[in-house]
Design a protein around this motif. Structure first.
Motif, PDB file in Angstrom:
ATOM      1  N   ILE A  91       0.878  -1.174   0.000  1.00  0.00           N
ATOM      2  CA  ILE A  91       0.000   0.000   0.000  1.00  0.00           C
ATOM      3  C   ILE A  91       0.912   1.220   0.000  1.00  0.00           C
ATOM      4  N   GLU A 145      -9.503   4.370   4.433  1.00  0.00           N
ATOM      5  CA  GLU A 145      -9.226   3.633   3.201  1.00  0.00           C
ATOM      6  C   GLU A 145      -8.092   2.633   3.420  1.00  0.00           C
ATOM      7  N   TRP A 146      -7.043   3.060   4.133  1.00  0.00           N
ATOM      8  CA  TRP A 146      -5.941   2.151   4.433  1.00  0.00           C
ATOM      9  C   TRP A 146      -6.409   1.015   5.337  1.00  0.00           C
ATOM     10  N   GLU A 205      -8.101  -1.542   3.110  1.00  0.00           N
ATOM     11  CA  GLU A 205      -7.148  -2.317   2.307  1.00  0.00           C
ATOM     12  C   GLU A 205      -6.415  -3.349   3.155  1.00  0.00           C
ATOM     13  N   LYS A 234      -8.664  -6.389   4.132  1.00  0.00           N
ATOM     14  CA  LYS A 234      -8.783  -7.379   3.059  1.00  0.00           C
ATOM     15  C   LYS A 234      -7.664  -8.404   3.130  1.00  0.00           C
TER      16      LYS A 234
END
Length: 331
Positions: free
Chosen positions: A104, A133-134, A137, A140
């Motif tokens: 990322i 948002e991080w 990510e 996931k």
């Protein structure tokens, strides 16, 4: 070897947690969690984790224990990998490590040289859209990003004096073994040796290393002053402890327990970030008492040397990322 060690560590911990869970499930159904770090027990980061564990245990809902100073592993990435695999660990990594480990790149901005320079910004960070948002990510990939804590500005501790960028040329420095660490070395001219922190002291002592770049609390806790006598106050990174845990563990808790866990973690991060700031002057004084020569370098010289890193976008930032970060932090 490293893979075998990871599997062994995970197996041992998993067995222990299963046995512990079986024996206590019927009795009190407390939530088992281990806080695991590589810093000495005396540092603010380690004390913060102990404070969180104590507060969690006081609620009667958790069975929290703390293992620091590399007791479970001296390799932060290995500990994060165990959390990713589902072990109920809370690990203090840092944004740069996470950016590399989980691909990322934009997360690198939190630890990029001379970008964030005010610890107060971290109090607002978890509320930004970027942070969320991080988080998404990372989740996931099996990791929950809980919060960030100020953990000190990193500077160079060397066996030879460093007053200018050119003085770093050719030195073998223990640093972050990730994109940020390698980019810093590229533009400041030293050889970045990305080994575990515990290998730094013996490496300097044996003269296979010429120094390290680290925050003062960790340098003091590891008695780095015994093997280096020069400290250049470059303050090139504002180090943050990025606390993460297993998404399997986190999502296994009830919504109320998750909210309690997150609040205690974030409140402690804010509290101990301030404590760490206030303690730094004392650590620097101890460095002086132990014969370390502290040089207040011209930081603008070091910033200028780093400029090409951003012109060339070595860290792979999205367009407009810096402006977006500062805008969201100011809202």
């Amino acid at each position: 070897m490293k893979k075998t060690a990871l599997i062994s560590l995970g197996s041992l911990m998993l067995c222990g947690l299963i046995l512990s869970g079986c024996s206590k499930k019927a009795a009190d159904a407390k939530i088992p969690v281990t806080f695991a770090g590589t810093e000495a027990a005396t540092t603010g980061q380690s004390r913060m984790m102990q404070s969180v564990a104590d507060k969690l245990n006081e609620t009667g809902r958790f069975n929290a224990v703390v293992q620091v100073a590399g007791a479970l592993s001296g390799d932060t990435d290995a500990l994060v990998t165990q959390a990713k695999l589902g072990i109920s660990l809370v690990v203090p990594s840092d944004p740069g490590r996470l950016a590399s480990q989980f691909n990322i790149p934009d997360m690198n901005i939190l630890m990029a040289p001379y970008i964030l320079t005010d610890p107060a910004a971290l109090k607002k960070l978890p509320d930004t859209k970027l942070f969320k948002e991080w988080q998404a990510e990372l989740e996931k990939q099996g990791i929950v990003y809980i919060t960030n804590m100020y953990n000190g500005f990193r500077c160079f501790y060397t066996t030879t004096p460093v007053e200018h960028v050119s003085d770093l040329s050719g030195l073998r420095i223990r640093g972050f073994g990730n994109t940020i660490g390698n980019s810093l070395a590229k533009y400041l001219g030293f050889a970045n040796i990305g080994i575990a922190w515990g290998e730094g002291f013996p490496g300097i002592q044996s003269k296979t290393l010429d120094g390290c770049e680290v925050q003062v609390a960790t340098a003091d806790g590891s008695r780095i002053y015994e093997v280096v006598k020069n400290l250049a106050m470059t303050k090139h990174y504002m180090l943050q402890s990025a606390f993460v845990c297993s998404s399997t563990f986190y999502n296994s808790m009830s919504p109320d327990d998750r909210a309690l866990f997150t609040k205690i973690m974030r409140d402690a991060a804010a509290e101990y970030g301030t404590i760490i700031q206030n303690e730094e002057a004392g650590y620097y004084e101890n460095m002086k008492k132990n014969g370390v020569n502290i040089v207040n370098v011209d930081i603008n010289e070091f910033k200028k040397a780093i400029d090409p890193l951003y012109v060339n976008n070595d860290l792979g930032f999205s367009a407009g990322l810096k402006d977006r970060l500062f805008k969201e932090l100011s809202e």
